[in-house]
Scaffold this motif. Structure first.
Motif: not given
Length: 139
Positions: A19-25
């Motif tokens: 859902v968030l992706g690796p950048e926002k996780l």
């Protein structure tokens, strides 16, 4: 609290990654950790406050019980003192009435409190005894 097993944690991490992706996780994980810490801290504060209130109530209850026991003991001591005081007052009245011409009604129980037996003083020798003590020196 909520039981979260290792399998559920892995599943949540995969869903968050999708859902968030690796950048926002990483930022979301930090925010979730901070929120979890605040919730735990708040819960601990509430629990400690409740425990303090319970301790205060326990102390108040113990103090009330101690005060009640002290009052009952005080009343019991007053009754015992009255039970002892009455026969002594009668005895003093009898002694005073037999030794004087004063009527018995003139003696009150309050007179008993200050009454002391009058005993003759032992006679002391009129002249102090001295010991014949001459200094004994060696010549």
């Amino acid at each position: 609290m909520i039981e979260i097993s290792l399998g559920k944690m892995v599943l949540l991490a995969l869903i968050a990654l999708i859902v968030l992706g690796p950048e926002k996780l990483p930022g979301a994980a930090r925010t979730a950790g901070a929120l979890l810490r605040r919730v735990r801290s708040g819960w601990d504060n509430v629990r400690s406050e409740v425990e303090r209130e319970l301790e205060i109530e326990e102390i108040k209850r113990a103090a009330r019980e101690a005060a009640a026991r002290a009052e009952s003991l005080q009343n019991e001591m007053k009754q015992t003192a009255q039970q002892v005081h009455a026969p002594m007052a009668e005895a003093v009245m009898m002694v005073k009435s037999s030794t004087s011409d004063a009527p018995v009604a003139d003696v009150s129980p309050e007179d008993v409190v200050g009454t002391q037996a009058e005993l003759p003083l032992e006679t002391m020798p009129s002249t102090p005894q001295t010991h014949d003590s001459e200094p004994h020196g060696h010549d």
